[in-house]
Design a protein around this motif. Sequence first.
Motif, short mmCIF file in Angstrom:
data_model
loop_
_atom_site.label_atom_id
_atom_site.label_comp_id
_atom_site.label_asym_id
_atom_site.label_seq_id
_atom_site.Cartn_x
_atom_site.Cartn_y
_atom_site.Cartn_z
N TYR A 200 0.88 -1.16 0.00
CA TYR A 200 0.00 0.00 0.00
C TYR A 200 0.92 1.21 0.00
O TYR A 200 1.42 1.65 1.03
CB TYR A 200 -0.89 0.00 1.24
CG TYR A 200 -1.68 -1.30 1.43
CD1 TYR A 200 -2.83 -1.55 0.70
CD2 TYR A 200 -1.24 -2.26 2.33
CE1 TYR A 200 -3.54 -2.73 0.87
CE2 TYR A 200 -1.94 -3.45 2.51
CZ TYR A 200 -3.09 -3.68 1.78
OH TYR A 200 -3.79 -4.85 1.95
N PRO B 200 -3.76 10.14 0.32
CA PRO B 200 -4.64 9.03 0.73
C PRO B 200 -6.03 9.06 0.12
O PRO B 200 -6.50 8.05 -0.42
CB PRO B 200 -4.70 9.16 2.26
CG PRO B 200 -3.48 9.90 2.64
CD PRO B 200 -3.20 10.84 1.50
N HIS B 201 -6.70 10.21 0.19
CA HIS B 201 -8.12 10.24 -0.16
C HIS B 201 -8.37 10.44 -1.65
O HIS B 201 -9.53 10.50 -2.07
CB HIS B 201 -8.83 11.33 0.65
CG HIS B 201 -8.93 11.00 2.11
ND1 HIS B 201 -7.96 11.36 3.00
CD2 HIS B 201 -9.87 10.32 2.81
CE1 HIS B 201 -8.31 10.93 4.22
NE2 HIS B 201 -9.45 10.31 4.13
N LEU C 93 -5.23 6.60 -3.13
CA LEU C 93 -5.15 5.28 -2.52
C LEU C 93 -6.50 4.75 -2.05
O LEU C 93 -6.99 3.74 -2.57
CB LEU C 93 -4.14 5.32 -1.37
CG LEU C 93 -2.74 5.79 -1.79
CD1 LEU C 93 -1.88 6.08 -0.57
CD2 LEU C 93 -2.08 4.75 -2.68
N LEU C 94 -7.13 5.41 -1.09
CA LEU C 94 -8.37 4.90 -0.52
C LEU C 94 -9.46 4.67 -1.57
O LEU C 94 -10.19 3.67 -1.49
CB LEU C 94 -8.87 5.83 0.58
CG LEU C 94 -7.97 5.92 1.83
CD1 LEU C 94 -8.48 7.01 2.77
CD2 LEU C 94 -7.89 4.59 2.55
N TYR D 299 -9.46 1.25 -3.07
CA TYR D 299 -9.91 0.15 -2.21
C TYR D 299 -11.42 0.00 -2.22
O TYR D 299 -11.94 -1.01 -1.73
CB TYR D 299 -9.40 0.36 -0.78
CG TYR D 299 -7.92 0.65 -0.68
CD1 TYR D 299 -7.01 0.18 -1.62
CD2 TYR D 299 -7.42 1.44 0.36
CE1 TYR D 299 -5.66 0.47 -1.54
CE2 TYR D 299 -6.07 1.73 0.46
CZ TYR D 299 -5.20 1.25 -0.49
OH TYR D 299 -3.86 1.54 -0.40
N PHE E 18 2.00 -1.67 4.54
CA PHE E 18 1.53 -0.29 4.44
C PHE E 18 2.75 0.62 4.63
O PHE E 18 3.40 0.58 5.68
CB PHE E 18 0.49 -0.01 5.52
CG PHE E 18 -0.11 1.37 5.47
CD1 PHE E 18 -1.36 1.58 4.91
CD2 PHE E 18 0.57 2.47 5.98
CE1 PHE E 18 -1.92 2.85 4.86
CE2 PHE E 18 0.02 3.75 5.94
CZ PHE E 18 -1.23 3.93 5.37
N VAL F 129 -3.76 3.85 8.56
CA VAL F 129 -3.83 2.39 8.45
C VAL F 129 -5.24 1.92 8.76
O VAL F 129 -5.80 1.06 8.06
CB VAL F 129 -2.81 1.72 9.39
CG1 VAL F 129 -2.99 0.20 9.36
CG2 VAL F 129 -1.38 2.08 9.00
N ARG G 80 -8.01 3.53 8.35
CA ARG G 80 -8.91 3.85 7.24
C ARG G 80 -8.72 2.88 6.08
O ARG G 80 -9.68 2.48 5.41
CB ARG G 80 -8.69 5.29 6.79
CG ARG G 80 -9.18 6.26 7.85
CD ARG G 80 -9.13 7.69 7.42
NE ARG G 80 -9.64 8.52 8.53
CZ ARG G 80 -10.31 9.63 8.38
NH1 ARG G 80 -10.56 10.08 7.16
NH2 ARG G 80 -10.74 10.31 9.42
N THR G 81 -7.48 2.51 5.83
CA THR G 81 -7.22 1.52 4.79
C THR G 81 -7.95 0.23 5.11
O THR G 81 -8.62 -0.37 4.24
CB THR G 81 -5.71 1.27 4.67
OG1 THR G 81 -5.07 2.45 4.20
CG2 THR G 81 -5.40 0.12 3.73
N TYR H 57 -11.79 0.67 4.60
CA TYR H 57 -12.20 0.69 3.19
C TYR H 57 -12.05 -0.69 2.55
O TYR H 57 -12.74 -1.00 1.58
CB TYR H 57 -11.41 1.74 2.42
CG TYR H 57 -11.97 3.13 2.58
CD1 TYR H 57 -12.80 3.69 1.61
CD2 TYR H 57 -11.71 3.89 3.71
CE1 TYR H 57 -13.34 4.95 1.76
CE2 TYR H 57 -12.24 5.16 3.88
CZ TYR H 57 -13.06 5.68 2.90
OH TYR H 57 -13.60 6.92 3.06
#
Length: 383
Positions: free
Chosen positions: A258, A263-264, A267-268, A271, A290, A309, A311-312, A315
């Motif tokens: 990851y 992030p938003h 990445l997220l 997912y 991660f 982490v 939030r990962t 999701y």
Amino acid sequence: MAPQQQAPWRVTMFGGGRGAASIARRLLATPGAALTLLINGYDNGLSTGALRRYLPGMLGPSDFRKNLLLHLDAGDPRLALLERRLPGGATPADLGRLIDELAAAGPGLEPIVRDLKVFAARLAARPDGLDLADCALGNLVLAGAYLRLDRDFNAAVRACAEMFGSPVALENVTGGENAYLAAVKADGTLLADEADIVGPQSAEPITGLFLLREPITGPLTGPLTGPLTGTELARRAATITPNPRALAALRDTDLIVYGPGTPHSSLLPSYLTPGVAEAIAGSRAAAKVFVVNLRDDHDSQGLTAADLVGRTLTYLRDPGNERGTVTHVLCHGRTLPPRAGLPGARWVAADLEDERRPGTHSGARTVEALAAVRAGTSLARAG
């Protein structure tokens, strides 16, 4: 153990535009390492957003363009060409003259010229609706490939990867369906598109991400209460399918990473793709790592590594990490940060920063740490 001493290994990494670039480049230089990068196409800022509005149905090409060029040396003329941006006031005629210059420049640029011509033909037929100012030429190449290949975005990405001789297996994480990213903050404020998500904003954390059929316009924009926003955005949800190649890469790999990035946006949202969580859970990967960002982005201000982490995992529908979605958290530093801890995961601290570019991961150090994680996990399993 240094990567050069490792047996052949496959790495599947989630990434975005540039956050994981140094890691990817180092993996490409690591004997025996085969890299698959999983990217989403929700970029909607500035010239990319203008291009998406001009070609309804097309995903954002920018992050794919950046990753298609990872293997090119700084002196490679294709790198400068595809990163070149058209000046303010550029017209379709200016683009046509540039294409003619490239066609006359000699061998090696024929595929680029071909797809630029496809896009230029569309622009000639429909000259209104696109301001060429600041458009990256590489984005227009991808747009031309998209038009040439019957508006199949994933086919266009594969064609361009072959065109540029990329050794990376670059895959859109979805089946190529068009979708627009939006987010809601804890106070109910709506971030109406991807450009808002990555841009300056209040310190209130983002609490929800949504993939929408159409971009948000009109009265829905602006501060709204959380329940109203969430209900309305859920009603507008896009239907997304997974890219089978992405799922196969996650299942049949030695290491899932990851990667670092925004992030938003980078990445997220990836997912959220159906099937991704299940592919990770069923993967044969020895480790699922991660990699913690070295600095905050606008969208992650105030969130700790443990928060991101968490939030990962949320999701990926494994909030308690019961399926081993994350086996290791790799963070920069000599000691572990406060609150470091996660059921079923080991936190690893290492010197990961590039001294020449503060705030950026050193590809060599990070890949060495990833290789050590993989080797240690493999040895533990063997023992």
